[in-house]
Design an enzyme around this catalytic site. Structure first.
Site, mmCIF file in Angstrom:
data_model
loop_
_atom_site.group_PDB
_atom_site.id
_atom_site.type_symbol
_atom_site.label_atom_id
_atom_site.label_comp_id
_atom_site.label_asym_id
_atom_site.label_seq_id
_atom_site.Cartn_x
_atom_site.Cartn_y
_atom_site.Cartn_z
ATOM 1 N N HIS A 78 15.080 5.026 16.393
ATOM 2 C CA HIS A 78 15.185 6.314 17.068
ATOM 3 C C HIS A 78 13.853 6.773 17.658
ATOM 4 O O HIS A 78 13.836 7.583 18.590
ATOM 5 C CB HIS A 78 15.759 7.360 16.114
ATOM 6 C CG HIS A 78 17.240 7.232 15.936
ATOM 7 N ND1 HIS A 78 18.116 8.266 16.174
ATOM 8 C CD2 HIS A 78 18.010 6.169 15.588
ATOM 9 C CE1 HIS A 78 19.354 7.851 15.964
ATOM 10 N NE2 HIS A 78 19.306 6.584 15.591
ATOM 11 N N HIS A 113 23.540 -2.407 13.435
ATOM 12 C CA HIS A 113 24.563 -2.011 12.464
ATOM 13 C C HIS A 113 24.810 -3.083 11.409
ATOM 14 O O HIS A 113 25.727 -2.950 10.602
ATOM 15 C CB HIS A 113 25.862 -1.672 13.195
ATOM 16 C CG HIS A 113 25.760 -0.428 14.016
ATOM 17 N ND1 HIS A 113 26.716 -0.028 14.916
ATOM 18 C CD2 HIS A 113 24.794 0.533 14.063
ATOM 19 C CE1 HIS A 113 26.354 1.105 15.485
ATOM 20 N NE2 HIS A 113 25.175 1.466 14.984
#
Length: 724
Positions: free
Chosen positions: A99, A267
């Protein structure tokens, strides 16, 4: 005593709100006022390190092995105040790094991990960045230990890279060299929305056509890094989400294969958190109470940690082994049929229609409990979109290729905004040159500079030709991601040689003169272009009565077309250049605002912007030979006449058709000069007028020339990281 008593009557002793963000600013009082704050974002006054500190020097004494060992230990050192999922922080630190890097956008190079800006608003309080503050707080003991030898920017990305290594991935490499900023980048445009996660329609001409998203934005909604994990505007539809993913990742400089690798690899470890209600959480860091000490989203009801966290609102892990690097993501996604469900927090997510308990991930706190795995709408897009699915199948057939592709894509994601290799430091910098690094071969420094300069002088080019060509070559530099600039001489290559702003016909003519000089003297064409610009400045100064020598540092190299990623250079094309009084088309944004944006990307202060523009006007370096703003009878000379005329009350300004202006003599109303908004703003804006008045003074002509030369050299050397 009586005379010293002050009866406040309960009134606040200071102007309430003046010292907080509630304080009314000049721009709030006068919305049409030009906001110059973007040029002062990182003033030295905000930097506590002082002028003697060099991060590059400090890095030389960093014990990299010890730092890595401490990070590896941290990965499994679960803290009671913020326990690790499954006893491992690999998911947490991968997300912090992801992020931090994921806000990068190719259009203007802003965002990204290169400055540690995740520590400050608005990024530290974006909904999509919830609980990254906990990751930074977990890293604090290590930052405290190594101090000035490691920046927050480097530490966050290294932590994410080590996290993947601890999970079992062979990473591609790592480079130190990201220097921290010390103030929020409040003037970066993240979108026009006034609320978090507002529907994305306002970002698009047509939300059904992702390529109509407003530039320079990349994320689909305010407060998100990429796309909405629940679907377009929160409505699940994997096929539509795939279209948004493709556009968003392209705007981050990623192709389809890199996009699939990053989605799947991202993920493969960690989980989403939504086992509770967001209403039970406190406000984000910037809105939190003083007792929260900079932490946001703190639980106000319930535990708010472990299995009871709420972040995205989606709840569950993607794989059966969320702390291990494996092929579990593909096995889960393609090994089951999926159906829409709601998480405990009320978010849309996809869950298996049926699954054996042995294939489920364990609870983050109790390994004897099995939990239902999930997929987001973005994950389902990997299965539904034909192109993405084919790439997934390729990865499934060759796990090593998937790991290698992800490792390179992760490296690109986390290093994309660092600029060329010359800025990279450390033992793990890869030897391979990657095209997205904009490689430039080393330049020659052993040629006779004086001889080259003499050859240029004898070639008969005009001052305007030499100055404009050097300027156009250098002005592409942007400090946001350290791309562009004169080094490499890419102005002679596609796509730059054909950009309208570079006047292709004039450019080809000038290069036709300069390239043979480079070939015959051993100098790079990049050096010859800059040296010609310097010569033009010297000639213009001499015409104004000033005998000067513009400093020059040889050593630029010449890039080849094969070393140039044409598509990734397209966003560097200037749509306007106020310095040369040119604009490609009419835009919603005012020309003077586009000038500020260009100046900020080039790393200029307001004063440097002012002196450069005024000097270039006097030299006659306008695009296409335009006379707008050439307020002098001595065109071609480096004079402060632009400022003297602009501040002379013997004239008045009159708007004319076509968005330009006439400067008319008050005495007889005759037209003396013409101008654009970019010219007039230096007389109308109070701050810029103050600078203009300095250079208009009778006693400051020598200062004007000296300041212009200093600013010019700064622009020419902006990408010379070898000189730092």
């Amino acid at each position: 005593m009586d005379g010293n008593n002050v009866n406040t009557g309960g009134k606040c002793p200071i102007n309430h709100g003046a010292l907080t963000e509630n304080g009314t600013s000049v721009v709030e009082w006068w919305p049409k006022s030009l906001n110059l704050d973007i040029l002062h974002q990182h003033d030295t006054k905000t930097n506590p390190m002082g002028p003697g500190y060099s991060y590059r020097e400090a890095l030389k004494s960093l014990d990299v092995d010890a730092l890595k060992a401490d990070l590896r230990a941290l990965m499994s050192d679960s803290q009671e105040w913020w326990p690790a999922d499954w006893g491992s922080y690999v998911g947490m630190f991968a997300r912090v790094a992801w992020h931090a890097a994921g806000s990068y956008r190719l259009a203007d190079g802003r965002g990204g991990a290169g400055t540690g800006n995740q520590r400050f608003a608005p990024l530290n309080s974006w909904p999509d960045n919830a609980n990254t503050d906990k990751g930074r707080r977990l890293l604090w003991p290590i930052k405290k230990k190594y101090g000035n030898k490691i920046s927050w920017a480097d530490l966050m990305i290294l932590a994410g890279t080590i996290a993947y290594e601890e999970a079992g991935l062979k990473t591609y490499g790592f480079a130190f060299g990201r220097e921290d900023i010390w103030h929020p980048e409040k003037d970066v445009y993240w979108g026009s929305e006034k609320e978090w996660l507002a529907p994305s329609d306002s970002r698009y001409e047509d939300v059904a056509k992702p390529d109509t998203m407003e530039n320079p934005l990349a994320a689909v909604q305010m407060g998100l890094i990429y796309v909405n994990p629940e679907g377009v505007n929160g409505k699940p539809d994997p096929a539509r989400t795939a279209e948004q993913i493709r556009e968003t990742f392209a705007r981050m400089a990623m192709n389809d294969e890199e996009t699939v690798a990053l989605t799947a690899g991202g993920h493969t470890i960690g989980k989403a958190h939504g086992n509770g209600s967001a209403e039970d959480l406190g406000p984000e860091p910037e809105g939190a109470e003083i007792t929260d000490q900079g932490l946001g989203w703190m639980p106000r009801k319930g535990r708010g940690i472990g299995r009871d966290q709420v972040v995205s609102g989606i709840e569950g892990a993607w794989t059966a082994n969320p702390t291990k690097w494996d092929m579990g993501y593909f096995e889960m996604l393609f090994g089951h049929e999926w159906e829409l469900k709601k998480s405990p927090a009320g978010a849309w997510q996809w869950q298996p229609v049926s699954i054996d308990e042995k294939d489920m991930p364990a609870d983050v706190e109790d390994p004897s409990i099995r939990t239902v795995p999930i997929m987001t709408d973005a994950d389902m897009a990997m299965k539904v979109d034909p192109t993405y699915r084919a790439i997934c199948e390729k990865f499934m057939a060759d796990p090593d290729y998937f790991s290698e592709t992800f490792a390179k894509a992760w490296f690109k994601l986390t290093h994309r905004d660092m600029g060329p290799k010359a800025r990279w430091i450390g033992p793990d910098v890869p030897q391979e040159d990657l095209i997205w690094q904009d490689p430039v071969p080393a330049g020659n420094t052993s040629y006779d500079v004086a001889s080259v300069k003499a050859r240029i002088a004898a070639a008969g080019l005009s001052v305007a030709d030499m100055v404009a060509t050097a300027w156009d070559s250098a002005r592409t530099f942007r400090g946001s991601d350290m791309r562009g600039g004169a080094n490499g001489a890419r102005i002679r290559l596609a796509p730059q040689k054909d950009w309208e702003g570079n006047e292709p016909a004039r450019l080809a003519r000038v290069l036709g003169v300069l390239e043979p000089i480079a070939a015959e003297t051993g100098a790079s064409i990049a050096d010859v272009i800059v040296l010609a610009g310097n010569l033009g400045i010297e000639q213009a100064a001499k015409a104004a009565g000033h005998d000067i020598s513009v400093p020059f540092a040889p050593g630029r190299g010449d890039a080849t077309q094969e070393q140039t990623d044409v598509d990734s250079f397209a966003p560097l094309e200037p749509l306007a250049d106020g310095f040369r009084n040119w604009q490609k088309a009419e835009y919603v944004v005012a020309p003077e605002e586009m000038l500020l944006d260009r100046a900020q990307l080039m790393g200029l202060t307001a004063a440097e912007m002012t002196v450069l523009l005024g000097g270039l006007r006097g030299i006659g370096a306008n695009h296409g030979g335009s006379k707008h703003g050439v307020f002098t009878q001595r065109e071609g000379a480096l004079t402060p006449d632009f400022f003297a005329t602009l501040t002379d009350m013997a004239y008045r300004w009159v708007p004319v058709e076509g968005g330009t202006y006439e400067l008319r003599n008050r005495a007889d109303d005759s037209v003396a000069y013409t101008a654009t908004r970019v010219d007039l703003v230096f007389g109308s804006n109070s701050i810029l007028r103050a600078y203009a008045e300095v250079y208009a003074q009778d006693d400051n002509e020598a200062k004007f020339v000296a300041d212009f030369v200093n600013a010019w050299v700064k622009v020419m050397n902006a990408d010379r990281f070898d000189l730092a």
